[in-house]
Design a protein around this motif. Structure first.
Motif, short mmCIF file in Angstrom:
data_model
loop_
_atom_site.label_atom_id
_atom_site.label_comp_id
_atom_site.label_asym_id
_atom_site.label_seq_id
_atom_site.Cartn_x
_atom_site.Cartn_y
_atom_site.Cartn_z
N TYR A 162 5.61 53.01 -34.29
CA TYR A 162 5.77 51.90 -32.91
C TYR A 162 7.32 51.55 -32.78
N ASN A 199 18.96 47.20 -30.31
CA ASN A 199 18.12 47.51 -31.29
C ASN A 199 18.49 48.05 -32.67
N SER A 227 -0.38 48.60 -32.30
CA SER A 227 0.55 49.23 -31.30
C SER A 227 0.99 48.18 -30.38
N SER A 228 0.29 47.07 -30.18
CA SER A 228 0.82 45.95 -29.41
C SER A 228 1.70 44.82 -30.42
N SER A 273 9.22 54.23 -31.18
CA SER A 273 9.09 54.31 -29.96
C SER A 273 9.74 53.03 -29.17
N LEU A 274 9.65 51.79 -29.85
CA LEU A 274 10.19 50.83 -28.89
C LEU A 274 11.69 50.87 -28.88
N LYS A 325 13.22 53.80 -28.81
CA LYS A 325 13.59 54.88 -28.08
C LYS A 325 13.51 54.32 -26.56
N ASN A 326 12.65 53.51 -26.36
CA ASN A 326 12.43 52.98 -25.12
C ASN A 326 13.69 52.12 -24.54
N ALA A 327 13.91 51.23 -25.45
CA ALA A 327 14.86 50.18 -25.24
C ALA A 327 16.29 50.93 -25.06
N GLY A 328 16.77 51.88 -26.10
CA GLY A 328 17.67 52.66 -26.01
C GLY A 328 18.92 51.85 -26.21
N ASP A 329 18.96 50.64 -26.25
CA ASP A 329 20.42 50.07 -26.21
C ASP A 329 20.76 49.71 -27.46
N PRO A 365 5.60 46.26 -31.98
CA PRO A 365 6.96 46.19 -31.01
C PRO A 365 7.10 44.52 -30.78
#
Length: 1993
Positions: free
Chosen positions: A1104, A1117, A1065-1066, A1107-1108, A1110-1114, A1069
Motif C-alpha cells: 500500500y 514521498n 488498504s485505506s 502504491s501511494l 507511485k501515485n504521488a510520485g513527487d 496510505p
C-alpha cells in the motif's frame, strides 16, 4: 449495521431501530456510500440517482450532526459529479432557501449548517460547471454570515473556502466582498472562527492579487491583531496565512501576475512589515509610529510567537534555493530583530526574543538546506559574528567613558552573539563529521572567530561561544584535545584579564562536558592538567581583587566539569578534591561566628560564590561518580555540607549588613545545596532535617520573597495523560521552544545558559538542543520542591502535620495573585512529597495528618485555576494510593459524589469529576470496584452536559481513566459508554477539540477493555466492534491533529485484538500521509501504528505504501517511504525487501534531479547511515527468507519464471557500490556503517559460485572495490574505531577465500602489515588525540585480525595436507601449472603470515596475558602491574576490558595453533626480543616471560616457560568457559574450544594436563557446565573433541607410567594393578576422578540426544519409547560420545574398571538398541559403528587376565551378551530393528571372549536362535551378512567354541542353499547371499577332517551343480541367473583340483551330475571362442561386481 451497506438507504431497517441508534445507522450508510460511489458502475448510479438524491436531500432537514453533514455533502457532490447533473440547480436552490431561512432556533441550526456544507461541497467538486449561479450563492452566504453564531460562522467560512477553491480565478468579482466580510472576523471572539477565516483568506490570496499588493500592510496588521490572545491552533493558521501572503508578495504566482501588471514588493519591505509585528505587536502602530517607539510598553508575546512561526512559513514557502541565495540578508535581518531595544526591554524578554530568533534560524537553515548549503550558511554566520565582535572590541577599547550608546551596543550585541553562536553550534553538530571543511579551511576562520567571542564583555556571549566550541568538538572529536590544549595555554597567558579567565574556563568546562559524547574520549593526562589549572586559579584568587571573583568561579567550574569525566579519571584526584572542599568552609561554629564579624560586601560576595562553586563541584561529583561514593567519602563530604546548612541561617543577617546585592549569591548557594542534598541518601543528613525543612518551606511558600514566583515542576509532576486538561501537549509540538513562553508559570520557557554556567558541562536534558536552565529565582524554588519530595518520607509524623497545617495557613494569609502563586508552589511540593512516599512504599501517617492533607487538597478542587484543580485531583489519587485503606478511599469518593450531585457550577463539577478519575487511576480497579457503578453513572450524566464543553472534557477524561484502570471489571458498562461516546461524536461541534480528544481516549480505553473478545462473531460483540469502527472513522475524519492521533491509536488497538476487521488498504496510505504532518504527536502516532502493522503484515503495508508513493510520485514521498522502512522489522518478505532496496539506492545517489520546480534536500549523513543500516538489515532478513537470495543460478531462473521476482544476489553490484560509497565517505558514522555492510556482504556472499565460470565465486570481480574501500581506513588520521572495524573487514575478506590472486591478496595484506607496525610502537608515542583505550582498541583489533587470518591459513594448510596425494599429483604434466592465477597454492596464505609470526606470537601472548590479568576478580586488583599491561594503561582499565573481551578468543586460538605448530619450543631468547621490539615494549616482554622482572630471562628453563604458557592458555579458557556471558557471541565459545583442542594436540600440553589430574577434572566439569548452557550441536561436538583429547592424554600418561614400572620391576607383578584410577578399592572420588567427570559429561550429552536413556525419563508415565533415526548431527555426537566412553575403562585399575564398566556397558548396549534401526540402502549409522567398536575394545581389555576380578568380569560380559540377545529378540511389534548390527555384536563376543565365559548353555542357545532367525530372514541382505558372520565364527581358532555352532547351524545353511535351485536369485543382493553361503560351505569343507571330506563335498558339489543352467535355459535366463551359473561353474573348476580324490568319488557316485557339469564346461568354452572371434572382449568380469562388506574389525 450490515443492513446499512446498500446503495439506497434501507428505510424499513431504519424505521425498525430505536431513535437513539438512527444517527449511527445513517452515518454508517453514508460511509458505505462514500466508498461505493467511486467504485460503482455509472449506469447503476444513474438508474438510482433520482431516489438517492431524494434520500440525501431529505436527510439535510433531519438535522444531522457535524460528521454526518460533512459526509452527506461529500456524497451529494460525488453523486452529481458521477451521475447526471440535471437537478443540481434545484438542489442548490433548496440549500440556498434553507440558508436564507429566518428560523434562528437552535433546533434548526444543524439543518442550516448542513445546507451550507452541501453548497461548499458542490462548488468544490464541480466548480465552474455551477459558474453562473455563484454570485447569488456567495451573497447568500455572506449575508447569513452577519447574523450567524460562531458555529455557523466557521461553517460558512469553510464553505466559502471551498467555493473559492472550486472556482479559482472565475470568482474574481466576489473576491473583494469576501475579503471585506472575512477581514472583520479575523479578531472574532471564537478561536475556531479565527482559524476558519485564516484558512478562507489563505485560499483567497491564491487568486486575489490585491491581498498581496495594495492591501498587504492591512493584511499584516490584521494578522497581528488576530494573534493577540490567540490559542495554538489560531497561531498556526494565522502564521501560515501571514507567511504565505508575504512570500507571494515577494515572488508572486505566475498566472496572477500575467493578468494585471502589479508592483512587486521588495524583500526589504516585506521583512520590514514582519519585523513590525515581531517588535511592536498588533496595536495600531500605523497611526502613531513615532510615539510608540518612544513610549515603553511590552510586545504582546502571542503576537511575537505567531510572527516567529510566520517567518518560518515565509521562508519555507519560498524554498531552500531562495534561502541559499538570500541567506546573508535574511540572517542580518533576524539578528537585527534581537538587537533591537524593543525586543530586549527586560532580561526575560530578551531571552524570549533570542529563543524566537533561534527558532527561526533552526527551522529554516536546519531543515531546508542541504549539507553544502549548510556549510555556506555556517560561513555567513561566522562572518556576522566576526563583524559584531569587531564593533564590540572598538567600543571596549574606546576609553571614552561617556560613550553611553556604545555600552548599549555591547549589551545588544550579546543577544546577537548568543543567537548566532547557538545556530552555528547546532549547524556544526548536525553536520557532524561533514563539517570538517569549516575547520580545515583557514579562510573561514571559524575557530578564531568563535574563540574571539570568549573575551566578550558579556557573560551570555562568552557562554554561547563556549557552547559552540563544545558542539564543534563533539561533531569533530579529533579537535577536542587540541581545543583543550589551546584553551589551557590561553588561560595561562591571559591570567590577568577577567574576561579571559572567565571565557576560557567556560570553554574548557564545555569541552570537558562534551567528552561523554565522544566515544574515543581524551587522553588521561588532560585530567591532571585541568586539576592543576583549577588549583592555580583558586590559589591565586585572593591575590588580585579585580580577578578574585572570576578566578574563584572559573576554578570551581573546571573542577565541576572534571567530574563529568567519570570515576576512572576522578579516582586519582579525589583526596585532593576532598581537601579543597573542606577548606572552603569554616571548620567550626566558632569560625562561622568570627566570619560574620569580618569582611566587607565584596569579600562576602567572593566567599559566597566560592562556596556555591564548591557545592556545585560536589554535586557534579555525586552525579557523575556514584561508584566512588563509599561510606567514608560521604562522611567526608558531609562536613562541608553541614557547615553550608548552618551558614544558611546566618546569611540573612549578613545581607542586612552588607546590602541586598548579595541576595543572588546567597540564592545560588541555596540552589547548590538543595541540588546536592537531593542526590545524597537522606539518612546521611537526618540530623539537619529541622533546619533544612524550615528553609525549604520558606523557599516555596515565598516567605522572604516579595515576587510571586511559581515553580515550573507542576506539569511534570501531574500525570502525562492529563495533558488534555493542562494543555501541556504543546510541549510535544514542533513549536515547543517558542510556545513555552506563553505558559502561565513564572519565566516559563526563558531558559538560558547565563542563568547557571554549570549547565554548560552537564548532560543536556532530553529534547533540548541547548541547555537552558531557568532563572535563579525559579530554579531555587524548583530545587526546594524536589528536595522536599525526597526528604518528606523520612520526616516524623509530628513534623508532617505541622508543615501541612502551615501550608493551609499560608494559603489563607495570601490574597489574589499571590495566593495563586503560593498555592501552586505548595501543591507542587505536596505532590512531590506524595510521589516520594509512594516510591518509598511508606504511608502518609495517622488520622490527623491525613485529615490535614485532605482539607488542603479538597479545598483546591474548587479552585478557578484549572492547573490547581488538576494538581488537587492528582494529589487526591496519590493520597489514596499512599494511605491504601478502603474506608479512606470510600470517604473521599463519597465526598465527591455528594458534591457532584448538588453542584451546578463548572469549576466544582470539573474538579470533582477529575477527583473520581484520579482515585480510580491510583487505586486500580480492585481497590475502587465498589464505587465503579456510581462513578460511571455520574460521569456519563456529566458528559452529556452540552452547555459546557469544559465539563464534558473533564468528565470524559475521568471516564477514560476509570475505563483504563478497571480493566475487565468495566465490561458491564461498555455498551452504555460506547453509545454515549458515539452520540457525542456525532453531535459535539468539531470546534470543541478537547471534547473530541477525550472521546478518542475513551474509545481507545473501551477497545482495550473488551480486548481479544473483539474477534468474536456473536451479535453483541459484532455491534460493539462496528460501533468502535464507526467511532474510529469519525475521529479519523476530524480536522484536529490530536483527535486524529487518538483515532490512530484506537485503530492500532483494534488491529491488535481483531486484525481482520481493520482495513489496511485505506489505513496505511493515510498513515503515510500523516508522516509528513506538521504536528509532532500525529507523526509519532502514525509511526507507532505503522510499526505495529509492519510487524504483523509487512508485505501488505509495503504494497500500500508503494502504491501511494507511485501515485504521488513527487519527491516529498521519499521522506515518507523512509519512515516506513524504519518500522519494518518483523518477518519481512521479499516485497518489502525490494521496496527498501529502491529506497536505499535513492538515498545514496539521488540529489533530487527529477523535479526541478521543487528541489528537495539531498539526503544528509544521518539518513544515509540509516540507509546503510537498513541495507545490513535487508541482507540479514533475506538470509532467513529464501535460499535463492544467495544463489545466482537460482535467482536468475526465478527471475525468468516471474520478472517480478526480485532477489538480493541480482543486486550484488549495487550492494557493493553502496557499501563502498559509505565506507569512503566524509562522515565517520557512515564509514562505520559502510564497513559493517561490507563485512556482512563478504560473509554472506563469499561462497556464492559464479555459474558462468565454474570454480570461481561471484565476489571475485569486486576485489578492487573492496581493497579501495578499505585503504582509506588505514590512513594516519583515521579514528581508532574505524581502523578497528576495517581490520575486522580485512580479516574477513582474507579469510573468506574469495581472493585467488596472490598479488590482490597482498594488497589487503599489506594494509594489515602496516597496521602491525603501528602496534609495535608501544605506549605513549605519537601525539595523542583520544583516550588511551582507543589505542588499545586499535591494537587489539589488529592482533585479532591477524589471529583470524592465521587461523584460516592454518586451516587451509591442514586441509591441503590431509587431502590424499593422488588428487593433487594426477601426473607430472598437471603438476607444472600449479601457479596459475585461478588456484591459490594451499600454503600461500601461510607464507604471507609466516614472516610476521615471531612478532605476532609475542604480541599475542602479551595480549592474552593482559586479558588474563584484567579478568581477575576485584579482590586481586593489587596483583595487577602498577603501570599497566602491554596494551593498556592502568587509568583506562575499565574501558580496555571491553576491547580485550571482544578480541581474546581468536587470539587464543591463534596462539594455540602456533604453540602446537612449534611444539611449544619456540625460543624466546632476549636477543630476539630486543631486536624485534622497540623500547616501550621491552618491558612488556620481560613481564610476559618471567613473573619477577628482576631475574634475567635466560635463566628460565624451557620447562618453566612451557608451564607458564600452559597455565595462561588453560586459565584463560577455563575462566571464560566457566561463565560465558550471554552476550558473548557463540564464535567465542567455538574459538575457545578449538584452541583447547589444538593445544591438546601437542605432546607437551598433554603431558602437562595428564600430570596434574585435577586440572583435567576441572576442565571436564567446566565443559559439563558449558553444555548445560550452550545448545548448538556444533559446540557439543567440539566439547566431545576436547574430552577425547583429555582422555587420550591420560591414556598416554598412564601407559608411560606402566611402561616405566614394568621396566623397573618385572619381578613384582602386582604393582601395575594399582596404577590407574580406582586403585585397589575401585572407588572413584567425584571431583578428583577424571573418569567420573568424563562420565558425567558424556552421560549428559547422551541423555540430551536420546532422552530415554535416562531412568527418570523412561519411568515416567508419559514416556513412550519410539525408535526414530537421530538427525545427522546428533548421530555424530552420540557416536563420538560412545567412542570416548569405551576408552574410559583403560584409565582405571582393574578394580576401578569393575566400578565403571557396568555403567559403560549399559550405556553402550542401550545406544546400540536405540540406534540399530534399519536404514535406506542398508547403511550403518555412526552410533552403531561406534558402539560395536566400543564393545570390541571392552571385551578385549587386558584387565580380563587379572585373577582377582575374573568372576566379576565373567558376570559382566555374560550380562552384556544376555541383554544384547534380549534386545535383538525378534518381535512383531518391532520390525525396524537392524538385525545385522545385533548379529555383529553377538559375533563380536563370540570372537573376542573366551569359551568359559560365553560357553554357557543359555547364552549359546540364545546366540544360535538369533543366527537361525537371521538365516531364515526374508531379507537377502540380512542373510548375506549372517553368512559372513557365521564364516568368521566357524573359523574361530578355538574349536570348542565354534563346534556347537557348526553342528547347530550348518544343516539349516545347507537346506537354504539347496532351495536356491527352485527359487533362483532375482537381484544382486540375493545373488550375494547365495555366494556368501557357498563360501561358508567351502570353509566347512576345508575345516573338515580328511575322512569326512567326501560327505562334506557331497553336500557342496551337488548344490553348486544344481545352480548350472542347461543351454536352452541359459540364453533366456536373467543376468543375475547367468551370473549365478558362472559363479557355480568357476567354483567347481576351483574345487576340483583342491580335493581331487574326494571330488572324483562324489562325481562317480552321481553320473547325472557329471553330465550337467561337462555340458556346462563345453558351452562355456564355446561362448568364449565366439566372443574372442567377435572382439572387443567382453567387459563384464566374471566375479560378482558388487563387493559389499562392512568391516568394523
Amino acid at each position: 449495521m450490515e443492513l446499512a451497506h446498500s446503495l439506497l438507504l434501507n428505510e424499513e431497517a431504519l424505521a425498525q431501530i430505536t431513535e437513539a441508534k438512527r444517527p449511527v445507522f445513517i452515518f454508517e450508510w453514508l460511509r458505505f456510500l462514500d466508498k461505493v460511489l467511486v467504485a460503482a458502475n455509472k449506469t447503476d448510479v444513474k438508474e438510482k440517482q433520482k431516489k438517492l438524491v431524494e434520500q440525501l436531500t431529505g436527510l439535510i432537514s433531519s438535522s444531522p450532526g457535524p460528521p454526518t453533514r460533512k459526509l452527506l455533502a461529500k456524497n451529494l457532490a460525488a453523486l452529481y459529479s458521477i451521475g447526471d447533473t440535471f437537478t443540481v440547480f434545484q438542489t442548490l436552490d433548496k440549500c440556498n432557501d434553507i440558508i436564507k431561512s429566518k428560523d434562528d432556533t437552535s433546533a434548526y441550526l444543524p439543518t442550516k449548517l448542513t445546507a451550507v456544507a452541501c453548497v461548499g461541497a458542490f462548488y468544490e467538486k464541480m466548480g465552474r460547471m455551477l459558474g453562473s449561479s455563484f454570485p447569488e450563492t456567495v451573497n447568500n452566504l455572506l449575508k447569513s454570515l452577519k447574523s450567524a453564531e460562531s458555529q455557523g460562522r466557521s461553517e460558512i467560512l469553510m464553505s466559502l473556502q471551498k467555493v473559492l477553491s472550486g472556482l479559482g480565478g472565475a470568482a474574481a468579482s466576489c473576491h473583494r466582498d469576501i475579503y471585506k466580510y472575512a477581514r472583520s472576523l479575523l479578531t472574532d471572539r471564537s478561536m475556531a472562527v479565527r482559524c476558519a477565516v485564516a484558512k478562507c483568506l489563505l485560499e483567497l490570496q491564491n487568486e486575489a492579487v490585491f491581498m498581496w499588493t495594495t492591501e498587504l500592510e492591512n493584511v499584516a496588521t490584521l494578522c497581528f491583531k488576530a494573534l493577540e490572545n490567540s490559542n495554538y491552533g489560531v497561531r498556526v493558521a494565522v502564521s501560515k496565512l501571514l507567511g504565505t501572503v508575504m512570500a507571494t508578495a515577494l515572488i508572486p504566482k505566475q498566472a496572477a501576475v500575467m493578468r494585471q501588471n502589479v508592483k512587486r514588493a521588495t524583500l526589504e519591505e516585506v521583512l520590514e512589515l514582519m519585523a513590525t509585528g515581531f517588535l511592536r505587536g498588533g496595536s495600531g502602530f500605523l497611526k502613531s509610529g513615532g510615539e510608540m517607539l518612544k513610549v515603553g510598553g511590552s510586545v504582546n508575546r502571542e503576537v511575537r510567537v505567531g510572527v516567529t512561526q510566520a517567518y518560518v512559513v515565509f521562508v519555507t514557502t519560498l524554498g531552500g534555493q531562495w534561502l541559499e541565495r538570500n541567506f546573508a540578508t535574511f540572517l542580518s535581518h533576524v539578528l537585527d530583530l534581537v538587537s533591537h531595544p524593543r525586543a530586549t526591554q527586560t532580561h526575560v524578554e530578551a531571552v524570549y526574543s533570542r529563543r524566537c530568533v533561534s527558532f527561526i534560524l533552526r527551522a529554516t537553515v536546519g531543515s531546508l538546506l542541504g549539507e553544502k548549503a549548510q556549510i555556506a550558511a555556517a560561513k555567513d554566520i561566522c562572518q556576522a559574528i566576526g563583524k559584531q565582535m569587531k564593533a564590540v572590541e572598538a567600543v571596549v577599547n574606546d576609553a571614552n567613558i561617556e560613550n553611553k550608546s556604545g555600552a548599549a551596543d555591547v549589551a545588544a550585541s550579546q543577544h546577537v552573539m548568543v543567537c548566532a553562536l547557538q545556530e552555528l553550534g547546532s549547524l556544526v553538530q548536525s553536520l557532524n563529521a561533514t563539517a570538517s571543511p569549516l575547520i580545515q579551511e583557514p579562510s573561514t576562520g571559524l575557530l578564531e572567530t568563535v574563540t574571539s567571542v570568549l573575551l566578550h564583555p558579556s557573560m551570555a556571549a562568552r557562554l554561547a561561544a563556549a557552547w559552540c566550541l563544545r558542539c564543534v568538538a563533539v561533531a569533530l572529536p579529533f579537535q577536542l584535545t587540541p581545543f583543550l590544549d589551546r584553551c589551557a595555554e590561553r588561560l595561562n597567558n591571559l591570567k590577568t584579564s577577567p574576561e579571559a579567565v572567565s571565557g576560557y574556563s567556560f570553554a574548557m568546562a564545555a569541552l570537558l562536558g562534551g567528552v561523554h559524547q565522544c566515544p574515543l574520549g581524551i587522553p588521561h593526562a588532560k585530567g591532571k592538567m585541568v586539576v592543576s589549572i583549577a588549583e592555580d586559579l583558586l590559589r591565586t584568587a585572593a591575590q588580585n581583587s579585580r580577578l578574585s571573583l572570576q578566578r574563584t568561579q572559573a576554578g570551581w567550574l573546571l573542577l565541576g566539569a572534571l567530574m563529568t569525566l567519570g570515576p576512572s579519571v576522578v579516582r586519582y584526584h579525589l583526596p585532593k578534591m576532598l581537601l579543597l572542599w573542606r577548606n572552603v568552609f569554616p571548620r567550626s561554629l566558632k569560625e562561622l561566628e568570627a566570619e560574620k564579624a569580618r569582611g566587607d560586601s565584596f569579600t562576602w560576595q567572593v566567599t559566597l560564590e566560592g562556596r556555591a562553586g564548591a557545592l556545585c563541584a560536589m554535586r557534579s561529583f555525586v552525579a557523575h561518580c556514584p561508584e566512588l561514593l563509599t561510606e567514608d567519602v560521604i562522611r567526608k563530604l558531609m562536613t562541608p555540607i553541614e557547615c553550608a546548612m548552618t551558614m544558611m541561617s546566618h546569611i540573612p543577617s549578613v545581607i542586612k549588613v552588607h546590602g541586598a546585592h548579595l541576595k543572588a549569591s546567597a540564592a545560588m548557594v541555596r540552589l547548590r545545596l538543595y541540588d546536592i542534598l537531593a542526590l545524597l541518601p537522606p539518612k546521611t543528613y537526618e540530623g539537619s532535617f529541622n533546619a533544612l525543612l524550615r528553609e525549604l518551606v520558606a523557599e516555596f511558600t515565598l516567605t522572604d520573597n516579595s515576587a510571586n514566583t511559581t515553580t515550573s515542576l507542576l506539569r511534570s509532576l501531574c500525570h502525562y495523560d492529563d495533558s488534555v486538561l493542562l494543555g501541556s501537549w504543546l510541549q510535544e509540538t514542533d513549536h515547543k521552544s517558542i510556545e513555552d513562553q506563553l505558559q502561565p508559570n513564572s519565566a516559563s520557557g526563558s531558559g538560558a545558559l547565563e542563568h547557571d554556567p554549570s549547565s554548560i558541562y552537564l548532560r543536556i536534558p532530553p529534547g533540548e538542543a541547548v541547555p537552558g536552565p531557568l532563572p535563579l529565582g525559579v530554579s531555587v524554588i524548583d530545587a526546594s520542591v524536589a528536595l522536599f519530595g525526597v526528604v518528606f518520607p523520612h520526616v516524623s509524623y509530628k513534623h508532617r502535620l505541622q508543615m501541612l497545617d502551615h501550608f493551609a495557613e499560608c494559603v489563607k494569609q495570601a490574597k489574589g495573585v499571590r495566593q495563586q502563586a503560593v498555592q501552586l508552589n505548595i501543591f507542587t511540593a505536596v505532590l512531590s512529597a506524595l510521589k516520594g512516599l509512594a516510591e518509598n512504599k511508606s504511608t502518609l501517617g495517622p488520622e490527623e495528618v491525613r485529615k490535614s492533607a485532605l482539607t488542603l487538597v479538597m479545598g483546591a478542587l474548587d479552585n478557578p485555576n484549572p492547573i490547581l484543580r488538576c494538581a488537587a485531583g492528582e494529589a487526591l489519587g496519590r493520597m489514596a494510593q499512599v494511605v491504601g485503606e478502603a474506608t479512606f478511599i470510600a470517604r473521599m469518593a463519597q465526598f465527591s459524589f455528594d458534591k457532584l450531585k448538588s453542584a451546578r457550577d463548572v469549576v466544582s463539577r470539573t474538579g470533582h469529576s477529575l477527583a473520581l478519575g484520579c482515585l480510580h487511576r491510583y487505586v486500580g480497579g480492585i481497590g475502587s470496584g465498589q464505587h465503579l457503578k456510581t462513578s460511571v453513572s455520574i460521569l456519563l450524566a456529566l458528559a452529556q452536559d452540552g452547555t459546557s464543553p469544559e465539563v464534558q472534557t473533564w468528565s470524559l477524561h475521568s471516564l477514560a481513566l476509570i475505563v483504563d484502570s478497571s480493566g475487565p471489571m468495566y465490561r458491564g458498562y461498555v455498551e452504555p459508554t460506547l453509545s454515549l461516546v458515539l452520540t457525542l461524536l456525532l453531535t459535539v461541534p468539531p470546534s470543541h477539540t478537547e471534547v473530541h480528544q477525550c472521546l478518542g481516549r475513551c474509545l481507545g480505553a473501551i477497545i482495550t477493555t473488551v480486548g481479544p473478545e473483539l474477534q468474536g462473531n456473536g451479535a453483541t460483540i459484532s455491534t460493539i466492534r462496528s460501533s468502535c469502527l464507526v467511532g474510529c472513522a469519525i475521529t479519523q475524519d476530524h480536522s484536529d491533529s490530536l483527535v486524529q492521533a487518538a483515532a490512530i491509536s484506537c485503530l492500532q488497538q483494534l488491529h491488535m485484538f481483531a486484525p481482520r476487521h481493520v482495513n489496511l488498504s485505506s489505513l496505511v496510505p493515510s498513515l503515510c500521509v500523516h508522516l509528513c504532518s506538521s504536528h509532532l504527536l500525529l507523526r509519532r502516532a502514525a509511526v507507532a501504528c505503522l510499526r505495529q502493522l509492519a510487524q504483523r503484515e509487512a508485505a501488505e503495508v509495503c504494497e500500500y505504501a508503494m502504491s501511494l508513493a507511485k501515485n504521488a510520485g513527487d519527491k516529498e514521498n521519499n521522506g515518507m517511504n523512509m519512515s516506513t522502512a524504519a518500522p519494518l522489522g518483523g518477518e519481512k518478505d521479499e516485497e518489502s525487501e525490494k521496496k527498501d532496496e529502491m529506497d536505499d539506492d535513492t538515498m545514496f545517489t539521488t540529489l533530487g534531479e527529477e523535479d526541478k520546480s521543487k528541489p528537495s534536500v539531498a539526503p544528509r549523513w544521518a539518513t544515509r547511515v540509516f540507509a546503510a543500516d537498513c541495507l545490513c538489515r535487508i541482507i540479514m532478513l533475506c538470509e532467513n527468507a529464501n535460499k535463492a537470495h544467495f544463489e545466482l543460478a537460482l535467482a536468475r531462473s526465478a527471475k525468468l519464471r516471474n520478472p517480478k521476482n526480485d532477489l538480493l544476489v541480482l543486486h550484488l553490484s549495487d550492494l557493493i557500490r553502496m557499501a563502498f560509497m559509505a565506507a569512503t565517505d566524509h562522515s565517520n558514522q557512515l564509514r562505520m556503517a559502510g564497513l559493517q555492510a561490507l563485512e556482512d556482504i563478504i560473509k554472506k556472499f563469499a561462497a556464492v559460485p559464479e555459474p558462468e565460470f565454474p570454480g570461481h565465486v561471484i565476489l571475485e570481480q569486486y576485489q578492487a572495490n573492496v581493497g579501495a574501500a578499505l585503504r582509506p581506513a588505514f590512513s594516519q588520521d583515521t579514528p581508532s574505531d574505524i581502523t578497528a572495524k576495517a581490520c575486522q573487514v580485512c580479516s574477513t575478506w582474507i579469510g573468506s577465500g574469495v581472493v585467488s590472486d596472490l598479488n590482490d591478496l597482498r594488497r589487503v595484506h599489506n594494509l594489515l602489515v602496516s597496521s602491525l607496525d603501528k602496534v609495535q610502537t608501544g605506549k605513549g608515542s605519537s601525539r595523542q588525540l583520544y583516550r588511551e583505550s582507543a589505542t588499545t582498541m586499535e591494537k587489539l583489533a589488529v592482533l585479532k585480525a591477524w589471529a583470524e587470518v592465521y587461523v584460516v591459513a592454518m586451516k587451509i594448510k591442514k586441509e591441503a595436507e590431509t587431502k590424499p596425494k593422488s588428487m593433487k599429483n594426477g601426473g607430472d604434466d598437471e603438476d607444472d601449472d600449479y601457479g596459475t592465477v585461478d588456484e591459490l597454492p594451499p600454503d600461500s596464505l601461510i607464507t604471507l603470515v609466516q614472516p610476521e609470526l615471531p612478532t605476532l606470537s609475542r604480541l599475542w601472548l602479551a595480549a592474552l596475558k593482559d586479558y588474563a590479568l584484567l579478568t581477575l576478580p576485584a579482590e586481586f586488583a593489587s596483583q595487577l602491574p602498577p603501570d599497566g599491561g602491554a596494551f593498556y594503561t592502568p587509568e583506562t582499565i575499565d574501558t580496555a576490558r571491553l576491547h580485550y573481551r571482544n578480541s581474546w578468543a581468536p587470539i587464543l586460538h591463534a596462539v594455540a595453533l602456533w604453540l602446537n605448530s612449534t611444539g611449544f619450543i619456540a625460543s624466546e631468547s632476549t636477543e630476539e626480543a630486543s631486536t624485534a621490539i622497540p623500547n616501550p615494549q621491552k618491558r612488556a616482554t620481560s613481564i610476559m616471560l618471567n613473573p619477577a622482572p628482576g631475574t634475567p630471562t635466560t635463566t628460565r628453563s624451557m620447562q618453566e616457560i612451557i608451564k607458564d604458557r600452559m597455565h595462561l592458555m588453560l586459565g584463560v579458557s577455563i575462566q571464560f568457559l566457566c561463565s560465558p556471558r550471554p552476550e558473548e557471541p557463540v564464535e567465542h565459545v567455538t574459538s575457545c574450544l578449538q584452541a583447547l583442542h589444538t593445544l591438546l594436540d601437542s605432546p607437551c600440553a598433554r603431558i602437562h594436563i595428564a600430570e596434574d589430574q585435577l586440572l583435567g577434572v576441572e576442565l571436564l566439569s567446566v565443559l559439563h557446565r558449558l553444555l548445560l548452557t550452550c545448545d548448538p550441536p556444533s559446540v557439543q561436538l567440539l566439547v566431545t573433541g576436547v574430552v577425547q583429547q583429555i582422555v587420550r592424554a591420560a591414556q598416554d600418561h598412564l601407559q608411560d607410567r606402566r611402561n616405566t614400572l614394568n621396566e623397573e620391576d618385572i619381578k613384582e607383578k602386582d604393582t601395575s594393578a594399582i596404577l590407574g584410577e580406582g586403585g585397589e578399592s575401585g572407588g572413584l572420588v567425584p571431583g578428583k576422578s577424571l573418569v567420573f567427570a568424563a562420565m558425567e559429561l558424556l552421560m549428559f550429552i547422551l541423555v540430551r540426544h536420546m532422552p530415554h536413556l535416562s531412568m527418570k525419563m523412561s519411568d515416567s508415565p508419559t514416556h513412550i519409547s519410539n525408535r526414530t533415526q537421530l538427525p545427522e548431527e546428533s548421530a555424530r555426537l552420540v557416536a563420538a560420545t560412545v567412542a570416548i566412553l569405551s576408552d574410559l575403562p583403560t584409565l582405571c585399575s582393574p578394580a576401578g574398571c569393575m566400578t565403571v564398566l557396568p555403567t559403560v556397558l549399559f550405556l553402550i548396549t542401550q545406544v546400540l538398541k536405540e540406534t540399530a534401526v534399519k536404514a535406506m540402502g542398508n547403511q550403518v549409522p555412526p552410533p552403531v559403528t561406534a558402539a560395536l567398536q566400543g564393545l570390541k575394545n571392552i571385551v578385549m581389555l587386558p584387565v580380563a587376565m587379572n585373577d582377582e576380578i575374573h568372576k566379576q568380569w565373567t558376570k559382566l560380559i555374560r550380562s552384556t551378551l544376555a541383554s544384547i540377545l534380549e534386545y535383538s529378540q525378534p518381535e512383531a511389534s518391532n520390525p525396524i530393528l537392524d538385525e545385522v548390527s545385533m548379529l555383529t555384536a553377538i559375533a563380536l563376543f563370540l570372537w573376542s571372549a573366551s569359551t568359559e565365559i560365553i560357553g554357557v548353555q543359555s547364552l549359546q542357545n540364545g546366540c544360535m536362535s538369533r543366527f537361525k532367525t537371521a538365516l531364515n530372514s526374508s531379507d537377502p541382505w540380512v542373510q548375506a551378512k549372517c553368512y559372513q558372520l557365521l564364516l568368521s565364527v566357524f573359523q574361530h581358532t578355538n574349536r570348542a567354541l565354534s563346534t556347537p555352532y557348526i553342528h547347530s547351524l550348518a544343516p539349516i545353511l545347507v537346506e537354504k542353499l539347496k532351495g536356491v535351485e527352485k527359487k533362483r536369485p532375482n537381484n544382486k543382493t540375493e545373488l550375494l547371499a547365495v555366494q556368501e553361503g557357498i563360501k561358508v560351505l567351502e570353509t566347512l569343507v576345508a575345516l573338515g577332517d580328511e575322512q569326512n571330506r567326501v560327505q562334506l563335498l557331497a553336500l557342496l558339489v551337488p548344490t553348486l551343480i544344481s545352480y548350472l543352467l542347461n543351454e536352452n535355459a541359459f540364453s533366456s535366463a536373467s543376468t543375475v541367473s547367468k551370473e549365478l551359473h558362472e559363479f557355480a561353474l568357476q567354483d567347481l573348476t576351483r574345487i576340483g583340483p583342491l580335493y581331487p580324490h574326494a571330488f572324483k568319488t562324489v562325481m562317480g557316485a552321481a553320473p547325472e551330475l557329471k553330465v550337467r557339469l561337462e555340458t556346462a564346461v563345453r558351452a562355456s568354452q564355446a561362448n568364449k571362442a565366439k566372443a574372442a572371434a567377435r572382439q572387443p572382449p567382453p567387459t563384464v568380469p566374471s566375479t560378482p561386481t558388487i563387493k559389499l562388506k562392512t568391516s568394523f574389525f
